[in-house]
Design a protein around this motif. Structure first.
Motif, mmCIF file in Angstrom:
data_model
loop_
_atom_site.group_PDB
_atom_site.id
_atom_site.type_symbol
_atom_site.label_atom_id
_atom_site.label_comp_id
_atom_site.label_asym_id
_atom_site.label_seq_id
_atom_site.Cartn_x
_atom_site.Cartn_y
_atom_site.Cartn_z
ATOM 1 N N THR A 93 0.833 -1.210 0.000
ATOM 2 C CA THR A 93 0.000 0.000 0.000
ATOM 3 C C THR A 93 0.864 1.256 0.000
ATOM 4 N N THR A 94 1.948 1.246 0.770
ATOM 5 C CA THR A 94 2.802 2.444 0.811
ATOM 6 C C THR A 94 3.512 2.645 -0.519
ATOM 7 N N LEU A 95 3.849 1.565 -1.204
ATOM 8 C CA LEU A 95 4.443 1.720 -2.541
ATOM 9 C C LEU A 95 3.451 2.417 -3.472
ATOM 10 N N ARG A 96 2.188 2.048 -3.376
ATOM 11 C CA ARG A 96 1.160 2.718 -4.199
ATOM 12 C C ARG A 96 1.073 4.204 -3.820
ATOM 13 N N LEU A 97 1.160 4.476 -2.530
ATOM 14 C CA LEU A 97 1.131 5.879 -2.084
ATOM 15 C C LEU A 97 2.341 6.635 -2.631
ATOM 16 N N LEU A 98 3.519 6.017 -2.547
ATOM 17 C CA LEU A 98 4.726 6.677 -3.056
ATOM 18 C C LEU A 98 4.620 6.928 -4.555
ATOM 19 N N GLU A 99 4.012 6.010 -5.253
ATOM 20 C CA GLU A 99 3.830 6.213 -6.699
ATOM 21 C C GLU A 99 2.888 7.382 -6.968
ATOM 22 N N ALA A 100 1.845 7.493 -6.152
ATOM 23 C CA ALA A 100 0.930 8.633 -6.311
ATOM 24 C C ALA A 100 1.656 9.940 -5.983
ATOM 25 N N ILE A 101 2.490 9.903 -4.949
ATOM 26 C CA ILE A 101 3.277 11.089 -4.565
ATOM 27 C C ILE A 101 4.206 11.499 -5.711
ATOM 28 N N ARG A 102 4.851 10.496 -6.312
ATOM 29 C CA ARG A 102 5.777 10.783 -7.429
ATOM 30 C C ARG A 102 5.010 11.325 -8.636
ATOM 31 N N THR A 103 3.908 10.664 -8.970
ATOM 32 C CA THR A 103 3.141 11.064 -10.150
ATOM 33 C C THR A 103 2.678 12.515 -10.050
ATOM 34 N N HIS A 104 2.228 12.877 -8.839
ATOM 35 C CA HIS A 104 1.640 14.216 -8.690
ATOM 36 C C HIS A 104 2.621 15.219 -8.076
ATOM 37 N N ALA A 105 3.885 14.796 -7.950
ATOM 38 C CA ALA A 105 4.951 15.678 -7.452
ATOM 39 C C ALA A 105 4.584 16.318 -6.110
ATOM 40 N N THR A 106 3.998 15.510 -5.235
ATOM 41 C CA THR A 106 3.720 16.000 -3.872
ATOM 42 C C THR A 106 5.067 16.187 -3.177
ATOM 43 N N PRO A 107 5.331 17.372 -2.636
ATOM 44 C CA PRO A 107 6.720 17.631 -2.212
ATOM 45 C C PRO A 107 7.167 16.996 -0.891
ATOM 46 N N TYR A 152 13.230 6.899 -2.820
ATOM 47 C CA TYR A 152 12.370 7.875 -3.500
ATOM 48 C C TYR A 152 12.875 9.297 -3.261
ATOM 49 N N ALA A 153 13.325 9.566 -2.051
ATOM 50 C CA ALA A 153 13.837 10.914 -1.761
ATOM 51 C C ALA A 153 15.053 11.199 -2.644
ATOM 52 N N ALA A 154 15.967 10.225 -2.696
ATOM 53 C CA ALA A 154 17.201 10.437 -3.462
ATOM 54 C C ALA A 154 16.910 10.568 -4.953
ATOM 55 N N ALA A 155 16.016 9.719 -5.465
ATOM 56 C CA ALA A 155 15.812 9.686 -6.919
ATOM 57 C C ALA A 155 14.842 10.762 -7.396
ATOM 58 N N HIS A 156 13.850 11.071 -6.563
ATOM 59 C CA HIS A 156 12.759 11.923 -7.056
ATOM 60 C C HIS A 156 12.612 13.240 -6.295
#
Ligand code: UDP
Length: 320
Positions: A93-107, A152-156
């Motif tokens: 579930t958290t991976l899905r959340l991280l993907e949503a964060i990445r997709t929408h550039a939530t800072p 995710y922090a390092a890459a995105h």
């Protein structure tokens, strides 16, 4: 800031949502109510009852300044019996959340991590650079998420913080701890004082501790919430900061029971029972990093503070 609070109908999530609202933030609570309570969501927050993995994408598409991610399964014993639930509900579930964060550039992201990521400590107090060797799937799932967040922090460029809670206690106003299946010491002892349980079992009195019972580092939920607000302010793009949150002082099971007797005036019968599998003898945090970098300092550090607030909350619940 406009903030998404996952798990904001649970104990720590609802208290943090209340603090965020009091600080003037715009709060949306996302919770599937699998363990949370609708009436725990603070007034003033918009509430979305939905599955996190399914709803996060659409919600974050609205545009948010940050996510505080509390939603998780958190019972150690259950995680040993049914690890699949923990890998699915926490990690997948958290991976899905991280993907949503990445997709929408939530800072920004603030994540509820845990002392269980460390496992049995080699030495106390436990620092953030202490070895992470979780002794159960719950702790392992939270550690896996911490690793995901680092990458995710390092890459995105995500500005991320993991807060590793020790033993959370106390209550805020009308928001407190009420689990359907209660396993935690303070609420169990207060159930005895409230008359809904006969006695409390103390799991082992032959530990290598001053009075033979286990020692834990209890932190007031209001102090915990304060650290979340500071973490949001201090978050740095591309950096994943990890902080332990505890008082740096341990209390034994006997001391907790005694504090509950003093606060409630109830004799609270307590019997010694066998040790509980998986319990370390002593867990005490070093929160030096949070103190130095976040300027955070716990203010409600006595058992009387924490038990007193938890007892007031228990009594309010009984009257309502
Ligand atoms: N504990 C106990 N009796 C209980 C519940 C807990 O003696 O009914 C002990 C437990 O063994 C541990 C401490 O209280 O040493 C805190 O346990 P809790 O489950 O509250 O938190 P944990 O430290 O496991 O996160």
């Amino acid at each position: 800031m406009k903030l998404l609070v996952t798990g904001g109908a649970g104990y720590v999530g609802s208290v943090c949502a209340a603090h965020l609202l009091e600080a003037g933030h715009d709060v949306v609570v996302l919770d599937d109510l699998s363990t949370g309570h609708r009436d725990a969501v603070p007034g003033g927050a918009r509430f979305v009852e939905a599955d996190l993995a399914e709803a996060a994408g659409d919600l974050l598409g609205e545009g948010f300044d940050g996510v505080l991610h509390f939603a998780a399964r958190s019972l150690v014993g259950e995680s040993v019996q049914k690890p699949e639930i923990y890998w699915q509900a926490n990690v997948v579930t958290t991976l899905r959340l991280l993907e949503a964060i990445r997709t929408h550039a939530t800072p920004r992201l603030v994540f509820s991590s845990t002392a269980a990521t460390y496992g049995e400590p080699e030495s106390v107090p436990i620092r953030e650079d202490s070895p992470t060797r979780p002794t159960n799937p719950y702790g392992a799932s939270k550690l896996a998420i911490d690793h995901m967040i680092t990458s995710y922090a390092a890459a995105h460029g995500l500005a991320a913080t993991s807060l590793r809670y020790f033993n959370v206690a106390g209550a805020h106003d009308r928001f407190g701890e009420r689990h359907t299946v209660e396993t935690h010491l303070i609420p169990i002892v207060l159930q005895v004082a409230a008359g809904t349980r006969e006695s409390v079992q103390m799991f082992g009195d032959d530990w290598d501790t001053p009075d033979g019972t286990c020692v834990r580092d209890y932190i007031h939920v209001d102090d915990l919430a304060d650290a979340h607000l500071r973490a949001l302010d201090r978050a740095t793009p591309g950096v994943h900061a990890i902080y332990n949150l505890g008082n740096g002082h341990g209390f034994s099971v006997r001391e907790v029971v005694e504090a509950c007797r003093e606060v409630t005036g109830h004799p609270i019968p307590a019997e010694v029972a066998p040790r509980r599998a998986g319990d370390p003898a002593v867990l005490v945090a070093s929160s030096e990093r949070a103190r130095t970098e976040l300027g955070w300092a716990p203010t409600r550090t006595t058992l009387a503070d924490m038990v007193g607030d938890a007892w007031r909350f228990t009594q309010q619940r009984q009257q309502s």
